[in-house]
Design a protein around this motif. Sequence first.
Motif, PDB file in Angstrom:
ATOM      1  N   LYS A 156       6.202  12.426  -5.959  1.00  0.00           N
ATOM      2  CA  LYS A 156       5.179  11.909  -5.035  1.00  0.00           C
ATOM      3  C   LYS A 156       4.279  10.868  -5.668  1.00  0.00           C
ATOM      4  CE  LYS A 156       5.209  15.577  -1.733  1.00  0.00           C
ATOM      5  NZ  LYS A 156       4.064  16.724  -1.156  1.00  0.00           N
ATOM      6  N   SER A 157       4.241  10.612  -7.132  1.00  0.00           N
ATOM      7  CA  SER A 157       3.490   9.890  -7.910  1.00  0.00           C
ATOM      8  C   SER A 157       3.582   8.458  -7.271  1.00  0.00           C
ATOM      9  CB  SER A 157       3.582   9.999  -9.425  1.00  0.00           C
ATOM     10  OG  SER A 157       2.999   9.176  -9.961  1.00  0.00           O
ATOM     11  N   LEU A 158       2.258   7.657  -7.104  1.00  0.00           N
ATOM     12  CA  LEU A 158       2.013   6.413  -6.669  1.00  0.00           C
ATOM     13  C   LEU A 158       2.431   5.596  -8.008  1.00  0.00           C
ATOM     14  CD1 LEU A 158      -1.020   6.492  -4.663  1.00  0.00           C
ATOM     15  CD2 LEU A 158       1.206   6.236  -3.685  1.00  0.00           C
ATOM     16  N   GLU A 161       5.351   3.551  -6.916  1.00  0.00           N
ATOM     17  CA  GLU A 161       5.195   2.535  -6.059  1.00  0.00           C
ATOM     18  C   GLU A 161       4.920   1.222  -7.035  1.00  0.00           C
ATOM     19  OE1 GLU A 161       4.517   5.432  -2.895  1.00  0.00           O
ATOM     20  OE2 GLU A 161       4.875   5.484  -5.073  1.00  0.00           O
ATOM     21  N   ASN A 185       0.589   0.612   4.797  1.00  0.00           N
ATOM     22  CA  ASN A 185       1.053   2.229   4.753  1.00  0.00           C
ATOM     23  C   ASN A 185       1.084   2.837   5.986  1.00  0.00           C
ATOM     24  OD1 ASN A 185       0.325   5.156   4.172  1.00  0.00           O
ATOM     25  ND2 ASN A 185       0.126   4.623   2.086  1.00  0.00           N
ATOM     26  N   GLU A 273      -4.348   5.490  -0.695  1.00  0.00           N
ATOM     27  CA  GLU A 273      -3.187   5.122  -1.280  1.00  0.00           C
ATOM     28  C   GLU A 273      -3.150   3.507  -1.560  1.00  0.00           C
ATOM     29  OE1 GLU A 273       0.178   7.054   0.840  1.00  0.00           O
ATOM     30  OE2 GLU A 273      -0.179   8.801   0.129  1.00  0.00           O
ATOM     31  N   ILE A 277      -2.796   1.370  -5.023  1.00  0.00           N
ATOM     32  CA  ILE A 277      -1.954   0.032  -5.272  1.00  0.00           C
ATOM     33  C   ILE A 277      -2.419  -1.221  -5.264  1.00  0.00           C
ATOM     34  CG2 ILE A 277       0.060  -0.960  -4.262  1.00  0.00           C
ATOM     35  CD1 ILE A 277       0.826   1.876  -2.981  1.00  0.00           C
ATOM     36  N   GLY A 299       4.958   6.713   3.988  1.00  0.00           N
ATOM     37  CA  GLY A 299       3.642   6.002   3.335  1.00  0.00           C
ATOM     38  C   GLY A 299       3.705   4.714   3.105  1.00  0.00           C
ATOM     39  N   THR A 300       3.650   4.146   1.805  1.00  0.00           N
ATOM     40  CA  THR A 300       3.625   2.766   1.426  1.00  0.00           C
ATOM     41  C   THR A 300       4.928   2.085   1.898  1.00  0.00           C
ATOM     42  OG1 THR A 300       2.551   3.502  -0.781  1.00  0.00           O
ATOM     43  CG2 THR A 300       3.585   1.077  -0.502  1.00  0.00           C
ATOM     44  N   ARG A 319       7.991   4.413   1.121  1.00  0.00           N
ATOM     45  CA  ARG A 319       8.219   5.845   0.683  1.00  0.00           C
ATOM     46  C   ARG A 319       8.596   6.482   1.861  1.00  0.00           C
ATOM     47  NH1 ARG A 319       6.899   9.715  -2.846  1.00  0.00           N
ATOM     48  NH2 ARG A 319       6.339   7.887  -4.427  1.00  0.00           N
ATOM     49  N   ASP A 321       8.851  10.620   2.312  1.00  0.00           N
ATOM     50  CA  ASP A 321       8.582  11.687   1.540  1.00  0.00           C
ATOM     51  C   ASP A 321       9.434  13.274   2.298  1.00  0.00           C
ATOM     52  OD1 ASP A 321       7.178  11.064  -0.367  1.00  0.00           O
ATOM     53  OD2 ASP A 321       5.330  11.524   0.646  1.00  0.00           O
TER      54      ASP A 321
END
Length: 451
Positions: A156-158, A161, A185, A273, A277, A299-300, A319, A321
């Motif tokens: 899940k780490s950004l 990205e 996002n 988030e 970024i 997400g992103t 993303r 998830d």
Amino acid sequence: MKPTLPQGTRDFSPEIVRKRSFIFKTIQTQFELYGFEPLETPAFENIDTLMGKYGEEGDKLIFKILNNGLDRPEKHVQAQEDFNRVLTGKNVKGITERALKYDLTIPFARYVAMNKGQINFPFKRYQIQPVWRADRPQRGRYREFTQCDADVVGSKSLINEIELIQLYKEVFEKLNIPVAICVNNRKILAALAELAGGASRLTDITIAIDKLDKTSLDKVMEELSAKNLDEQALDTVKRYLSLKTDETNNKEIIQKLETMIGMIDIGKEGLQEITFITNHFSDIKLDVTLARGLNYYTGTILEVKPLGIQMGSIGGGGRYDDLTGLFGVPDVPGVGISFGVDRIYDVMDELKLFPDAIQQSVEVMLVNFGEMFQQRNFDILHFLRKNQISAELYPDVIKFDKQLKYAHKKKVTFIIIIGEDELKEGTISIKNFTTGVQEKCQLNDLLQCIK
């Protein structure tokens, strides 16, 4: 009968294949430099694997395969009967069980779901394969095209990205394509949906917003109105879309979004988030109109557009998830990007960005003066190829000038001439087509003459 191609497909000449290979190699080199591993999946999947994963619009573009096959004749007969009933307007079920893959992401999710116990997470994979969409063919849009994907699942780490955006930047720098990388996002869009009638409105809103680069704001509003959004909801969407301006910087947009959706938990999370970024890159743009209509993004979301040329996006991703949850394997987060090679090719071709060197298929051609010189020519060919220099012997004994014309058309750099004098002397005559210089040398000195 005059031969034709299926609409939306193309043949690739040797020249085009070499140019495309240059793009593939550039992308693949960066994929592997970043630690991604190769993967391939079948050209077609079970239809249940694909349907319902891309939204209503995407499902319409999936190429279905009619049931057939001599290995199961009863299926073939049944399919013919079903097809005949379809032609008469009757509703049938079971006419197709398979379909050509629409993209590389859903087949990848299916692979992860099937092999979760054997995969070392986080799993970084890249994939370069053709996909098919029953779209309306036009410039930059084809029914068969190649995607180059890179995905990270199990994290899940950004940071993932950040790495993928950096990978985008480096690939396009190496291809010399000036691009704009835009981000948004889906959590921000989910918060917008809550303000505009509830979470159930997310799909309607994202599908409409996703068309904004192809149509007007009024048309988008008309589409949303047709989906029964009330005046207050329409005003909310319009206010959100008004945040897109070329002059406004990312921090100003985020501040305005905080005022608009910051009180909604999912919106607050999305803003955190996107802030993380955009703080890492001064040259990417927060684009509130970026929606990416595919349902699986959570997400992103990313999109890459070339600058200085009229062309759609040449890259995109985001993303997801819980993508494997579609296949009964929940809680496997992932994020990925895709390169649209066919559009990248069109951009590079129009802007003349391909290096001249990739047009050369053969570096050295040996002129053919007949059978008495064959063994000497073969010895030279073997020597050159053993030293990793591409070379060929013209196969037919024809006029010297016709052989030279052939070499010119193939953009050969050197020609080698073995005639009676060279055979007696044990020498090699070599001519540089670029400089026009011709000289004689021994076999042991040939590499030096070429280099």
